[in-house]
Design a protein around this motif. Structure first.
Motif, mmCIF file in Angstrom:
data_model
loop_
_atom_site.group_PDB
_atom_site.id
_atom_site.type_symbol
_atom_site.label_atom_id
_atom_site.label_comp_id
_atom_site.label_asym_id
_atom_site.label_seq_id
_atom_site.Cartn_x
_atom_site.Cartn_y
_atom_site.Cartn_z
ATOM 1 N N GLU A 180 -6.944 70.480 44.006
ATOM 2 C CA GLU A 180 -6.531 69.756 45.224
ATOM 3 C C GLU A 180 -6.194 68.306 44.879
ATOM 4 O O GLU A 180 -5.221 67.745 45.379
ATOM 5 C CB GLU A 180 -7.644 69.808 46.279
ATOM 6 N N ARG A 181 -7.004 67.715 43.995
ATOM 7 C CA ARG A 181 -6.739 66.328 43.551
ATOM 8 C C ARG A 181 -5.425 66.280 42.779
ATOM 9 O O ARG A 181 -4.603 65.391 42.968
ATOM 10 C CB ARG A 181 -7.919 65.872 42.668
ATOM 11 N N MET A 182 -5.208 67.303 41.934
ATOM 12 C CA MET A 182 -3.957 67.357 41.170
ATOM 13 C C MET A 182 -2.759 67.449 42.121
ATOM 14 O O MET A 182 -1.774 66.717 41.978
ATOM 15 C CB MET A 182 -3.978 68.570 40.226
ATOM 16 N N CYS A 183 -2.850 68.334 43.103
ATOM 17 C CA CYS A 183 -1.733 68.521 44.036
ATOM 18 C C CYS A 183 -1.491 67.261 44.862
ATOM 19 O O CYS A 183 -0.359 66.944 45.216
ATOM 20 C CB CYS A 183 -2.000 69.708 44.964
ATOM 21 N N ALA A 184 -2.563 66.551 45.172
ATOM 22 C CA ALA A 184 -2.430 65.357 46.023
ATOM 23 C C ALA A 184 -1.923 64.146 45.242
ATOM 24 O O ALA A 184 -1.223 63.303 45.803
ATOM 25 C CB ALA A 184 -3.773 65.031 46.675
ATOM 26 N N THR A 185 -2.249 64.057 43.945
ATOM 27 C CA THR A 185 -1.935 62.805 43.231
ATOM 28 C C THR A 185 -0.725 62.892 42.308
ATOM 29 O O THR A 185 -0.067 61.883 42.084
ATOM 30 C CB THR A 185 -3.133 62.328 42.375
ATOM 31 N N GLU A 186 -0.421 64.058 41.772
ATOM 32 C CA GLU A 186 0.644 64.125 40.756
ATOM 33 C C GLU A 186 2.027 64.290 41.401
ATOM 34 O O GLU A 186 2.161 64.959 42.425
ATOM 35 C CB GLU A 186 0.385 65.313 39.820
#
Ligand SMILES: NC(=O)c1ccc[n+]([C@@H]2O[C@H](COP(=O)([O-])OP(=O)(O)OC[C@H]3O[C@@H](n4cnc5c(N)ncnc54)[C@H](O)[C@@H]3O)[C@@H](O)[C@H]2O)c1
Length: 452
Positions: free
Chosen positions: A116-122
């Motif tokens: 979820e962090r990857m999808c939100a930040t990258e």
């Protein structure tokens, strides 16, 4: 667009339409109650060309690693992020990317929802997941909500409700969501599709397919799929892995593009294989031998399409047996059959009642995609078909073309998991497979003979 109101409509439909009465045995071309006019279906959906395609991976075990390696050998791809719950697997994939001359991708390994962090930040165009089955939908939904296209390994979802979730999210956010059904790109499957498109087999009326693969060793392994796949055999009884067999024959039968699945009936044999294997390998007192399974060793489903065509589909992964996906496609002029490869075409095959050699037809009917790309995939996963599927997804995104397999295919092919489990639990009662295209199957054009 599928808003909450429409979601309620179709939940009603799922409730009321789940078990179909025997009165529906005849041809039925009508839309399911509540489906007409809801709109929102984006079959044959396309987006503006994306080049290069920036990719993030979630799950880089066996299959995820194969995709990473393929993508390092496809033009127009930048691998920007890698996520896995095991830090050493992230590190390994990061090194592959660097060794291929690309910058080190960002790593994500802070637990099972770190994607979820990857999808939100990258800044990514595509998120591909090759995680255990329970993570496919959460990863795809997170990707699409964060403005990324999604691709998932098979099956896309393990329940009909989750199939709708993928469709509704893709429609709401205007994103692709492809299920990576690599078997659609295997040589004989492609050639069979070409024969069908050229009309050589006549009108296609029936198909038989399946996934018949002795996975006992894999399911009891102390790594890879052994860590999660066996647990599904303790939870569900039906066809848990329908799409390798079903995808290719669904393309031949124009499912979602001229026809659609209507309903299925499904029965499972008793469950013996996993328990007997556990007793033999680990001993009668072992923890493994004390596990209790509900998955019947051989599950057989019979699907009927809206146009009255039929598909027999088998799931058989707990017993000793050689590998087979069956791949029988039968029309009014003949039939093609894999394992072993054979064919019979009226007027062309020399001997009545006897199989003909498939290879005889290769010079004329080898699929152009196989001819163009297979050499690049040689030595790669599953005889080269994985490379072709990865190539096609990237090609379609770079060109802004519709995907060969869209979210409606992902949903329809995967819905067999939930529908078969429901049917088995109701003594083989007919269970509806929803029309995820909401009627667009009647006007969508079939997948053509792809050439690049
Ligand atoms: N198309 C094919 O031919 C084919 C072949 C094999 C597997 N598959 C599919 O690929 C998927 C993965 O199978 P596999 O054989 O690679 O399994 P695997 O167990 O080898 O790989 C799964 C990976 O996901 C990681 N993972 C687990 N939960 C995670 C999470 N929440 N976030 C991030 N990473 C997570 C694991 O650490 C592991 O590295 C499955 O859906 C399977 O059905 C498809």
């Amino acid at each position: 667009m599928a808003d909450d109101h429409n979601a309620k409509d179709r939940r009603e439909f799922l409730k009321t339409g789940a078990v179909i009465g025997a009165t529906l045995a005849g041809l039925d071309l009508t839309l399911p109650a509540g489906a007409a006019g809801r709109g929102g279906a984006r079959s044959q959906f396309r987006v503006i060309p994306i080049d290069p395609v920036r990719v993030g991976f979630v799950g880089v075990g066996g299959m995820g690693s194969a995709h990473v390696q393929n993508y390092l050998n496809i033009d127009g791809v930048q691998i920007k992020a890698i996520c896995d719950i095991v830090p050493s697997k992230v590190e390994r994939a990061q090194k592959w990317v660097e060794a291929a001359g690309q910058p080190r991708p960002a790593g994500y390994s802070k637990g099972p929802t770190d994607f979820e962090r990857m999808c939100a930040t990258e800044d990514l165009d595509l998120v591909m997941t090759a995680t255990p089955w329970e993570w496919h939908v959460p990863v795809c939904v997170s990707a699409m909500k964060n403005g990324k296209h999604a691709a998932t390994e098979v099956p896309a979802a393990m329940s009909i409700e989750d199939c709708w979730k993928l469709v509704e999210t893709a429609e709401k956010y205007g994103k692709h969501c492809q299920m990576m059904e690599n078997c659609c790109y295997d040589r004989i499957e492609l050639m069979t599709l070409n024969l069908v498109r050229q009309g050589v087999l006549g009108d296609i009326l029936h198909a038989e397919a399946g996934y018949l693969h002795d996975l006992r060793g894999v399911k009891f392994s102390s790594e890879g799929e052994g860590l999660w796949r066996r647990a599904w055999a303790q939870k569900l009884n039906g066809n848990l892995y329908p799409t390798h067999g079903l995808g290719p024959v669904a393309q031949c039968m124009n499912i979602n593009r001229g026809d659609a699945f209507d309903f299925l009936v499904s029965l499972s044999s008793p469950t013996r294989g996993l328990h007997e294997y556990a007793v033999e390998k680990f001993g009668a007192d072992s923890a493994q031998a004390k596990e209790r399974y509900v998955l019947g060793d051989v599950n057989t489903s019979l699907i009927r399409t809206k146009l009255g065509k039929t598909i027999i589909l088998i799931h058989d992964t707990n017993l000793p047996r050689p590998y087979n996906r069956i791949n029988l496609v039968q029309g009014t002029r003949g039939l093609a059959h894999k394992w072993p490869d054979r064919i019979y075409i009226e007027g062309k095959s020399p001997t009545l009642h006897q199989w003909d050699d498939f290879e005889k037809f290769a010079a004329e009917f080898e699929h152009p995609l196989w001819k163009a790309i297979a050499a690049k995939g040689e030595g790669r996963g599953h005889g080269g078909m994985d490379y072709i599927e990865d190539y096609r997804l990237i090609w379609s995104l770079r060109k802004g073309e519709p995907l060969d397999q869209d979210v409606y295919d992902a949903a329809a092919w995967s819905a067999v998991v939930g529908a078969s489990c429901q049917s088995v639990s109701r003594k083989g009662a007919p269970v509806a497979i929803p029309d995820f295209t909401r009627g667009k199957w009647m006007t969508n054009s079939p997948l053509g003979i792809i050439t690049a």
